[in-house]
Each structure stands twice: as structure tokens, then as C-alpha cells.
Design an enzyme around this catalytic site. Sequence first.
Site, PDB file in Angstrom:
ATOM      1  N   LYS A 130      10.205  -4.672  -2.578  1.00  0.00           N
ATOM      2  CA  LYS A 130       9.836  -3.878  -1.415  1.00  0.00           C
ATOM      3  C   LYS A 130       8.524  -4.410  -0.840  1.00  0.00           C
ATOM      4  CE  LYS A 130       9.869   0.978  -0.005  1.00  0.00           C
ATOM      5  NZ  LYS A 130       9.953   2.375  -0.457  1.00  0.00           N
TER       6      LYS A 130
ATOM      7  N   GLU B  66      19.370  16.688  -5.029  1.00  0.00           N
ATOM      8  CA  GLU B  66      18.948  18.015  -4.591  1.00  0.00           C
ATOM      9  C   GLU B  66      19.752  19.135  -5.250  1.00  0.00           C
ATOM     10  OE1 GLU B  66      18.042  15.044  -1.333  1.00  0.00           O
ATOM     11  OE2 GLU B  66      19.804  15.532  -2.549  1.00  0.00           O
TER      12      GLU B  66
ATOM     13  N   ARG C 261      21.448  20.102   1.512  1.00  0.00           N
ATOM     14  CA  ARG C 261      22.394  19.452   0.607  1.00  0.00           C
ATOM     15  C   ARG C 261      22.631  20.281  -0.661  1.00  0.00           C
ATOM     16  NH1 ARG C 261      20.931  13.114   0.379  1.00  0.00           N
ATOM     17  NH2 ARG C 261      23.203  12.919   0.524  1.00  0.00           N
TER      18      ARG C 261
END
Length: 634
Positions: free
Chosen positions: A288, A375, A403
Site C-alpha cells: 500500500k 459488521e 449491513r
Amino acid sequence: MFKEIPLSRPVTPLLDTVTTPEDLRRLEEKQLPELARELREYLLYSVGQTGGHFGAGLGVVELTIALHYCYNTPEDRIVWDVGHQTYPHKILTGRREQMHSMRQQGGLAGFPKRSESDYDTFGVGHSSTSISAALGMALGSEMAGSDRKHVAVIGDGAMTAGMAFEALNHAAHTETDLLVVLNDNNMSISRNVGGLANYFSKIWASKFYTGLRENSKRVLSKIPQAWELARKTEEHMKGMVSPGTLFEELGFYYIGAIDGHDLDRLTHDLRNLRELPGPKLLHIITRKGKGFVPAEEDPVGYHALNKIEPKPKVQVAVPVAKKPKYQDIFGQWLCDMAAADDKLVAVTPAMCEGSGMVDFAERYADRFYDVAIAEQHAVTLAAGIACEGQKPVVAIYSTFLQRAYDQLVHDVAIQNLDVTFAIDRAGLVGEDGPTHAGSFDLSFLRCIPNLVIAAPSDENECRLLLSTAYQFAGPAAIRYPRGTGPGTVIDTGLATVEIGKGLLRRHGERVAILNFGTLLPAALEAAETLNATVCDMRFVKPLDRELISQMAASHELLVTLEENSTAGGAGSAVMEYLAEQGFNTPVMPFGLPDRFVDHGKHQALLDEVGLNAAAIIERVRTRLAPMGSRASAS
């Protein structure tokens, strides 16, 4: 390797010849590394001009080039997960000259958007959806008789979500032609990146090996013992240098892990995988922030950037105290409450930094659970913790709580468990747009029995209502926005307020504004012009019925104000109560309209949807005009 973000447009002679992936596919393969260097430099420049997601895009420059080089896009479908990493994709698909408008009102979206480009095959923003979407496209293409190819790109973080594994399981069951690219940029699944791993991946992706494997399978399958021995031998060989066993057991043909910045390796393997039928998984290792030294050293800090402004020639050092963000207020409250109550347990689905929980995670590591992008699991985990007498606090963004709605209803509310929900990013979120906006939480929470819902109007109210919700013996939710508030002085204690009681903030005539949440400054500003009464309601559920009755009996018009959908929101709750009690006082609900509000600056979006003082004044005056002028609203 870049150390600074260029403030002027870089010279990119090769990139300037690439307007679409068709142009890209005309390049010689030996030119691709130079294109990657120029693309990375242009990405640094463009994000420096506009701000936006940053590190993830730098990490997939080579993958983006290789995918568009090896696949016939947009006929072949590439589905990106989350979308943070798609800036290089946008640059290569005809939008380079529009990058200056990224995340600005009327400009490019910060995520893939179907209406923006044929190359954006699926609109994303929430994690872990790419495999399901790409599988659906692949099945749909099969039904239509098309032989187009389908690729789902997913990160190692997104792969932690149950939805990703549900999709993997189904894809293997259908045996559909689908490639999943697992972009592992955190070394969380495998550290086996090196000569041996690359050597074996090259073999496994070769046409010779895949042909030999399939022919051997046909022959040896007639001798079950021999085929089982061959299968276990192959599995053991792969398992020594890669984590492919898991994916192979699910039914995927696994290749990897390979260096995701090696364009030769990527193009070699992608070409072969494109011709290989059935479900396949290519595991790549990337870094990243690749190519930009500060982002490589701090990938979390450089996940996104604000616009880079040129430094003034003369700087006058004037210390300015920064206002705390709402997430900071929550983080400090969490630590303070944990110090006062050893039963407090914090749970979050991969939102530690964004929710202001870093200090808590360090100070109370034994009471902190980051469950990754899960979640649903986070909410039911909290319910289980509450069953054993502890007091869980779930820190979650409004858009992501959507969600876990079934778990909120079934596992927490029905059982009336003592779980506190700290709901961040409520309301509009500005540049991230509708996929990240918390536009509906009041509407979908208000209908759930047993649940207390609080909407603080400023920073101090946020802390007060967090403490109040936490001390409530049952499920409670506090919703607060992204960013900073008006700068109210914060009482650092752990005081509480009476549940279901609002505050009278200003006395006026004719019009009473019932404010729910952080639009209070607009309400007070409008009230000065209208000479209106203003009530800070604090609670959406239970409502302060006594205060509403008083306002309805003593005013000609009630105005409700909320940064939530007007459909089913706090204004709806007020109107339901008035109808139930037989009041005839008219109500004007101000809130978010029945459409998805696009991206842009937060205040500009509020202006667009009429949630500012000027719009309130204009609409109220228009409404009052035919009602006469018994009391002036000058």
C-alpha cells in the site's frame, strides 16, 4: 520512488498516449513498467490537487495496467471491491483530464459509478461485494450466451467478511468461469513471497501444467486411490509455499502468492488464467502506498489525503487550537468511561482509527475487539458479551450499520440486551458520497422496539448523551456526524441527562423549530430572523411528548429539522404523535430528500437540499403568508 507530491503536472509522454484501455493494449509489453512509473507520478499529482483516497491506488498501479492489458475491457468485466483503489483505473479509462474534479460537487465520484463510465461495471463503496457481483455478472452472461470474462478484485481486509466467503462458496458450486484477484497488501494471509513462490506460481499458471493436470485428472479419476494420492501430493506441494489449500478446498484453482508489482509476472499469469475455465484465484502481494516513501512508511496515515496547498513564502506561526472531531470526543469518552467502569467492552468492525479508538485499544487491549470487516458478527458478538453481564459499546459508521440490521433487531433488540451503539458518520459525509452517507439510520432505527435513540446537537451534548445511553439498561444508539462541531465547551465528567427530555433553546412566536441533531446552529440562525422558538429535542426515541404538546398548543406552525431522510425520520415521529393526540397544528419537515445525494463539500450539499438557515427562513415565510400576520415574522 517518489518522496514528495508534485504540485505541477508531471511530464508523462507515454501516459499521454493512453486515453483508453484500447490504447494501452497497443503498447509493447516492455513499455508497461515506464507507464506504471508515469501513472504513479500522475496519481500523486492529481490526488495532491483534489485530496482523496491515496495509498490503495498506488498499490495497484501494476495490477490495473495488467488487467486492462490482458482483458478486453469493457467487454470483459472488472469488478473492484470498495473502490478506494480505482483512481489508476479511472485515469486509464478516459477520465484523466477530469481527475481535477475528483470528489467535488458535479465532478468524478471517489468510487466506481456505473453512470460515470462503461468501465465502471459495478458501483461500490461498501466492502466485500466484488465476488458476489462478478459472479452474478458471469452467470448473467452465461444465460445471455456471452463468453466475456469476469474478474473480481478484492483486498485481504475485505476477504475477512462473511459475504466474501459466501460468494466464494457459491462460485465454486456453480463452476462458473470467474477470476478472483486477492490483493494482499498487509501480508495478513501469506508471507511466502520470493523466488520459490514465484517459480511455483509460474508453473501452476502455465498451459502445460494446467493441461497436464486436467488430463491426469481424467485418467486417474478412474482409479480413485491413485487420484486421491496425486491430489494430496499436489496439495502438499502447493501448501509448502502458499496458502492455497483453503481456496483449493473451496473449489478454486489457486495461483500465488506472486509479487503484485512485477508486471512481467502479472501479465504472464493473467493471460493464462484468462484462458483457463472455471473459478480461479490469483493471490498477489502488493505494498500500500507503493512508490511514495511517506505512504509506504505510514499506510494508515496516507490512506487518504486532503488537498495539498503550496506553502506560502512567509509563514507566521500563529498557534490555533484545533477543534476536536466527534470521533475524538467519542474516543476520549470511551477511555474515561472504561476507567470508571471495568465492565465496558469496545467492539468495532475495522473502524478503530476512524472511530477514534486508538488510545482505548492501547490502554484497554483486553477489553477491545476489532473483528475486521464483519459488521454482522460485531453486533451479535456484542449481544453475546452483554448476555454475560458486561457492557459492550459498538463503534460503527451509520452506513455500515445497515449491513447488520437483522442482528440489531433479532440478536439485540428482541432480547433487550444492554448494548450501546456509537453511530459515527451520521447524515451526509461530503466527498465520499451516497455510499458512505448515514442518511437513513433514524428511519430504520426508530421502528425497532426497546431501542433508545439520541441525536446530540453539539460536542458537549454528544458526551452527555453517550454517558446517558451507556447507563441505560438496554439497547441504545447515539448518532453523530463526521468532522467537527460548533466548538462548544465540553464538560469532561460523566454526567447523564433524563432520557426522552429535550431542551428549550429559544423563546419565540408563531413558529417552533424542533431540532434533532447537529443542525441546531442553522435552526438558531433562522429563528433569529423568524422570531421562532427553538427546541433541541435530544432524543428521537422516546420523544419528549410533553414538550411537543406544549409547542403544538402554543404555536401556529411546527418545523422539524434533521440530517436524515424525511421518510420515516424524526419529523415523521413528531407527526405520528400529533395525529395520535388529535393536534391540528401543521408540521413542516426539513430533512434529506427522497433521492441519493451525490458527493461534494458537506455544507454545499446541505445548501443543495435546503438544510440551512436561508432555506428554512424562505420556506417558513412562504408557508406563513396565507396564514395571516397575527404575529410578525420579519
